[in-house]
Design a protein around this motif. Structure first.
Motif, PDB file in Angstrom:
ATOM      1  N   SER A 104       0.828  -1.208   0.000  1.00 36.04           N
ATOM      2  CA  SER A 104       0.000   0.000   0.000  1.00 36.04           C
ATOM      3  C   SER A 104       0.862   1.257   0.000  1.00 36.04           C
ATOM      4  O   SER A 104       0.585   2.226  -0.702  1.00 36.04           O
ATOM      5  N   GLY A 105       1.931   1.221   0.801  1.00 34.11           N
ATOM      6  CA  GLY A 105       2.836   2.352   0.837  1.00 34.11           C
ATOM      7  C   GLY A 105       3.572   2.566  -0.466  1.00 34.11           C
ATOM      8  O   GLY A 105       3.721   3.707  -0.944  1.00 34.11           O
ATOM      9  N   LEU A 106       4.010   1.467  -1.060  1.00 28.47           N
ATOM     10  CA  LEU A 106       4.718   1.577  -2.339  1.00 28.47           C
ATOM     11  C   LEU A 106       3.801   2.115  -3.433  1.00 28.47           C
ATOM     12  O   LEU A 106       4.214   2.957  -4.250  1.00 28.47           O
ATOM     13  N   GLU A 107       2.567   1.657  -3.459  1.00 27.64           N
ATOM     14  CA  GLU A 107       1.617   2.145  -4.469  1.00 27.64           C
ATOM     15  C   GLU A 107       1.349   3.635  -4.285  1.00 27.64           C
ATOM     16  O   GLU A 107       1.200   4.384  -5.253  1.00 27.64           O
ATOM     17  N   ALA A 108       1.296   4.081  -3.029  1.00 26.19           N
ATOM     18  CA  ALA A 108       1.091   5.506  -2.771  1.00 26.19           C
ATOM     19  C   ALA A 108       2.275   6.330  -3.257  1.00 26.19           C
ATOM     20  O   ALA A 108       2.107   7.435  -3.785  1.00 26.19           O
ATOM     21  N   LEU A 109       3.478   5.801  -3.075  1.00 26.73           N
ATOM     22  CA  LEU A 109       4.670   6.504  -3.535  1.00 26.73           C
ATOM     23  C   LEU A 109       4.779   6.510  -5.061  1.00 26.73           C
ATOM     24  O   LEU A 109       5.404   7.404  -5.646  1.00 26.73           O
ATOM     25  N   HIS A 190       6.688  -6.754  -5.201  1.00 30.02           N
ATOM     26  CA  HIS A 190       5.500  -6.832  -4.347  1.00 30.02           C
ATOM     27  C   HIS A 190       4.238  -7.088  -5.168  1.00 30.02           C
ATOM     28  O   HIS A 190       3.357  -7.855  -4.747  1.00 30.02           O
ATOM     29  N   ARG A 191       4.136  -6.472  -6.305  1.00 31.00           N
ATOM     30  CA  ARG A 191       2.966  -6.703  -7.151  1.00 31.00           C
ATOM     31  C   ARG A 191       2.913  -8.151  -7.607  1.00 31.00           C
ATOM     32  O   ARG A 191       1.842  -8.771  -7.654  1.00 31.00           O
ATOM     33  N   ALA A 192       4.064  -8.720  -7.927  1.00 31.95           N
ATOM     34  CA  ALA A 192       4.113 -10.113  -8.389  1.00 31.95           C
ATOM     35  C   ALA A 192       3.782 -11.097  -7.275  1.00 31.95           C
ATOM     36  O   ALA A 192       3.325 -12.215  -7.541  1.00 31.95           O
ATOM     37  N   ALA A 193       4.010 -10.683  -6.032  1.00 32.85           N
ATOM     38  CA  ALA A 193       3.803 -11.592  -4.896  1.00 32.85           C
ATOM     39  C   ALA A 193       2.371 -11.592  -4.383  1.00 32.85           C
ATOM     40  O   ALA A 193       2.033 -12.389  -3.494  1.00 32.85           O
ATOM     41  N   VAL A 194       1.505 -10.737  -4.946  1.00 30.86           N
ATOM     42  CA  VAL A 194       0.119 -10.659  -4.479  1.00 30.86           C
ATOM     43  C   VAL A 194      -0.582 -12.002  -4.688  1.00 30.86           C
ATOM     44  O   VAL A 194      -0.509 -12.600  -5.763  1.00 30.86           O
ATOM     45  N   GLY A 195      -1.231 -12.489  -3.630  1.00 30.61           N
ATOM     46  CA  GLY A 195      -2.014 -13.712  -3.740  1.00 30.61           C
ATOM     47  C   GLY A 195      -1.257 -14.989  -3.485  1.00 30.61           C
ATOM     48  O   GLY A 195      -1.866 -16.065  -3.418  1.00 30.61           O
ATOM     49  N   LEU A 196       0.056 -14.908  -3.355  1.00 32.60           N
ATOM     50  CA  LEU A 196       0.835 -16.116  -3.078  1.00 32.60           C
ATOM     51  C   LEU A 196       0.645 -16.549  -1.631  1.00 32.60           C
ATOM     52  O   LEU A 196       0.408 -15.727  -0.742  1.00 32.60           O
ATOM     53  N   MET A 198       2.993 -17.906   0.143  1.00 30.70           N
ATOM     54  CA  MET A 198       4.309 -17.932   0.776  1.00 30.70           C
ATOM     55  C   MET A 198       4.355 -16.951   1.947  1.00 30.70           C
ATOM     56  O   MET A 198       3.713 -15.895   1.922  1.00 30.70           O
ATOM     57  N   ASN A 199       5.136 -17.294   2.971  1.00 23.47           N
ATOM     58  CA  ASN A 199       5.252 -16.461   4.168  1.00 23.47           C
ATOM     59  C   ASN A 199       6.475 -15.560   4.047  1.00 23.47           C
ATOM     60  O   ASN A 199       7.581 -15.946   4.412  1.00 23.47           O
ATOM     61  N   PHE A 200       6.267 -14.363   3.531  1.00 24.33           N
ATOM     62  CA  PHE A 200       7.360 -13.398   3.404  1.00 24.33           C
ATOM     63  C   PHE A 200       7.434 -12.589   4.693  1.00 24.33           C
ATOM     64  O   PHE A 200       6.533 -11.799   4.988  1.00 24.33           O
ATOM     65  N   THR A 201       8.489 -12.768   5.462  1.00 24.74           N
ATOM     66  CA  THR A 201       8.586 -12.096   6.755  1.00 24.74           C
ATOM     67  C   THR A 201       9.230 -10.722   6.672  1.00 24.74           C
ATOM     68  O   THR A 201       9.174  -9.957   7.632  1.00 24.74           O
ATOM     69  N   ASP A 202       9.857 -10.407   5.541  1.00 25.09           N
ATOM     70  CA  ASP A 202      10.401  -9.062   5.337  1.00 25.09           C
ATOM     71  C   ASP A 202      10.485  -8.802   3.844  1.00 25.09           C
ATOM     72  O   ASP A 202      10.149  -9.663   3.018  1.00 25.09           O
ATOM     73  N   ASP A 203      10.914  -7.602   3.488  1.00 31.91           N
ATOM     74  CA  ASP A 203      10.939  -7.238   2.075  1.00 31.91           C
ATOM     75  C   ASP A 203      12.112  -7.856   1.342  1.00 31.91           C
ATOM     76  O   ASP A 203      12.028  -8.116   0.141  1.00 31.91           O
ATOM     77  N   ALA A 204      13.191  -8.122   2.057  1.00 31.67           N
ATOM     78  CA  ALA A 204      14.329  -8.795   1.432  1.00 31.67           C
ATOM     79  C   ALA A 204      13.936 -10.190   0.958  1.00 31.67           C
ATOM     80  O   ALA A 204      14.414 -10.656  -0.083  1.00 31.67           O
ATOM     81  N   SER A 205      13.050 -10.870   1.711  1.00 29.77           N
ATOM     82  CA  SER A 205      12.638 -12.215   1.298  1.00 29.77           C
ATOM     83  C   SER A 205      11.798 -12.162   0.019  1.00 29.77           C
ATOM     84  O   SER A 205      11.884 -13.067  -0.825  1.00 29.77           O
ATOM     85  N   ILE A 206      11.004 -11.098  -0.151  1.00 30.44           N
ATOM     86  CA  ILE A 206      10.257 -10.936  -1.400  1.00 30.44           C
ATOM     87  C   ILE A 206      11.225 -10.660  -2.553  1.00 30.44           C
ATOM     88  O   ILE A 206      11.086 -11.204  -3.650  1.00 30.44           O
ATOM     89  N   ALA A 207      12.217  -9.803  -2.293  1.00 31.67           N
ATOM     90  CA  ALA A 207      13.216  -9.513  -3.323  1.00 31.67           C
ATOM     91  C   ALA A 207      13.978 -10.775  -3.727  1.00 31.67           C
ATOM     92  O   ALA A 207      14.212 -11.028  -4.915  1.00 31.67           O
ATOM     93  N   GLU A 208      14.340 -11.579  -2.744  1.00 35.03           N
ATOM     94  CA  GLU A 208      15.056 -12.833  -3.029  1.00 35.03           C
ATOM     95  C   GLU A 208      14.208 -13.745  -3.907  1.00 35.03           C
ATOM     96  O   GLU A 208      14.691 -14.336  -4.880  1.00 35.03           O
ATOM     97  N   TRP A 209      12.922 -13.868  -3.541  1.00 32.01           N
ATOM     98  CA  TRP A 209      12.011 -14.725  -4.315  1.00 32.01           C
ATOM     99  C   TRP A 209      11.872 -14.210  -5.751  1.00 32.01           C
ATOM    100  O   TRP A 209      11.822 -14.996  -6.710  1.00 32.01           O
ATOM    101  N   TYR A 210      11.843 -12.907  -5.909  1.00 27.79           N
ATOM    102  CA  TYR A 210      11.648 -12.296  -7.223  1.00 27.79           C
ATOM    103  C   TYR A 210      12.920 -12.328  -8.069  1.00 27.79           C
ATOM    104  O   TYR A 210      12.882 -12.065  -9.263  1.00 27.79           O
ATOM    105  N   GLY A 211      14.025 -12.647  -7.432  1.00 25.93           N
ATOM    106  CA  GLY A 211      15.294 -12.727  -8.158  1.00 25.93           C
ATOM    107  C   GLY A 211      16.138 -11.479  -8.094  1.00 25.93           C
ATOM    108  O   GLY A 211      17.099 -11.329  -8.867  1.00 25.93           O
TER     109      GLY A 211
END
Length: 404
Positions: A104-109, A190-196, A198-211
């Protein structure tokens, strides 16, 4: 180069309202102010993080993500942040999970997108300029930057309360925030991770998953996360140079029971073989009775006889653990948690030493604390008085609680 700080403050911080192993009350008189709005050093915790990022010369924008019911609380903070208003954007409402709130914050920015974004948890009020600068500098050559500290404690894996193995800590690190990214990259992740699921506990874990490659930067021991009531006491001490003694309470308790017929005594929740039993309306566990009175005394809430009168048949033969559980619930309702408990048992027999650790374990379990916070000692009366003549057993207990 525009760098935005995105501060996540949409959580409820329930662990700060409860003792370990207990549920936070929803209809009690406890202070249920979300932890990010509780005072540390004379100001709400959230304000410390906002000030740190607003004061940094590399940060051009600051956006806070809040819970939908916290707008009035947040407006009160923002109005008092002199010097931060030029960089502070209007707050946005987050979601039910941290991942949703960050998105939500990223979309606002995105409407006026910065080049980079630093995503930070409001529960880390001690972020400093040097740490922020290390993350910003790293983003000049990397797509993501994660402040880390080495794991120094020995790590164990357990199952059903039994340690099963020691985990090799080589190469393991403790992740902190702010975590920095090139803005469009982390927004896309973050947009790609919507609906998954997976338990992303921080933003680095989402970045890692996204490559996205995430570089490690030096964290800070001072940048601790404030989670429990005890953390608040320590944070207050750090900011003010004093200990919040007004948040600490001490209670004491004493109980004594005479011997009667039987073949075992119950002390500290442990049945100990003996040629006699203690006589009482419940199981006559003098240790847990003394601890119950100590808990109730620490919050000024009467005594065991008031809450569990011996005239009430429902307590006949009762396991005294129910008394401890109720007293602890009353402590928790007031926003308290147990820090430690110490018990002295006065008896000539049976021998307490062989059963000491079992009692400590049971008491620690009941109070929701670690074993090192429980003391159990024993002494005789050197033949003096009723206890010295072997006519019964007594116990004295002292409990310290943090009440914020």
């Amino acid at each position: 180069m525009r760098v935005a700080a995105l501060i996540v403050a949409a959580g409820r911080g329930r662990r700060a309202l409860q003792s370990a192993g207990t549920a936070a009350p929803s209809d009690s008189g406890a202070d249920e102010t979300p932890k990010q709005y509780r005072q540390i050093g004379g100001a709400p915790m959230l304000s410390h993080a906002i000030k740190a990022f607003s004061a940094h010369e590399a940060v051009t924008d600051v956006l806070v993500v809040i819970h939908e019911g916290d707008q009035e609380r947040y407006d009160g903070i923002a109005a008092g942040l002199e010097g931060a208003l030029d960089k502070l954007r209007p707050a946005v409402v987050g979601g039910s999970h941290r991942q949703d709130s960050v998105r939500s914050g990223l979309e606002a920015l995105a409407a006026d997108a910065p080049d980079q974004v630093l995503i930070h948890d409001a529960a880390r009020p001690f972020v400093d300029a040097a740490l922020i600068q290390r993350v910003v500098e790293s983003l000049k050559t990397t797509m993501g930057a994660l402040p880390c500290l080495p794991v120094t404690d020995t790590l164990k894996r357990s199952k059903n309360g039994i340690v099963t193995e020691t985990v090799d800590r080589a190469g393991l690190w403790r992740a902190q925030t702010p975590q920095g990214f090139r803005f469009q990259d982390i927004l896309d992740a973050h947009r790609a991770a919507v609906g998954l699921s997976m338990n992303f506990t921080d933003d680095a874990s989402i970045a890692e998953w996204y490559g996205l490659p995430v570089a490690q930067v030096e964290g800070s021991e001072a940048n601790q996360k404030v989670t429990t009531n005890e953390d608040f006491v320590l944070a207050e001490a750090r900011l003010t140079g004093t200990t919040r003694l007004d948040g600490l309470r001490v209670g004491s308790g004493y109980d004594v029971h005479a011997f009667g017929d039987g073949d075992a005594v119950v002390l500290g929740g442990v049945s100990i073989p003996h040629d006699k039993a203690l006589s009482g309306h419940s199981d006559a566990d003098v240790v847990l009775h003394a601890l119950t009175d100590a808990l109730l005394g620490a919050i000024g809430d009467g005594d065991i006889g008031m809450h569990f009168p011996p005239s009430d048949a429902q307590w006949a033969g009762a396991d005294s653990a129910v008394f401890i559980t109720e007293a602890l619930r009353r402590v928790t309702e007031r926003g308290g948690r147990v820090i430690n408990a110490d018990v002295t048992i006065l008896c000539e027999a049976p021998k307490i030493g062989p059963h000491r650790d079992a009692m400590r374990s049971r008491i620690a379990e009941l109070l929701g604390v670690t074993l090192d916070r429980i003391g159990v000692k024993a002494t005789t009366q050197e033949g003096l008085g009723a206890i010295g003549r072997g006519e019964g057993i007594a116990a004295m207990a002292t409990v310290t609680i943090s009440l914020m």
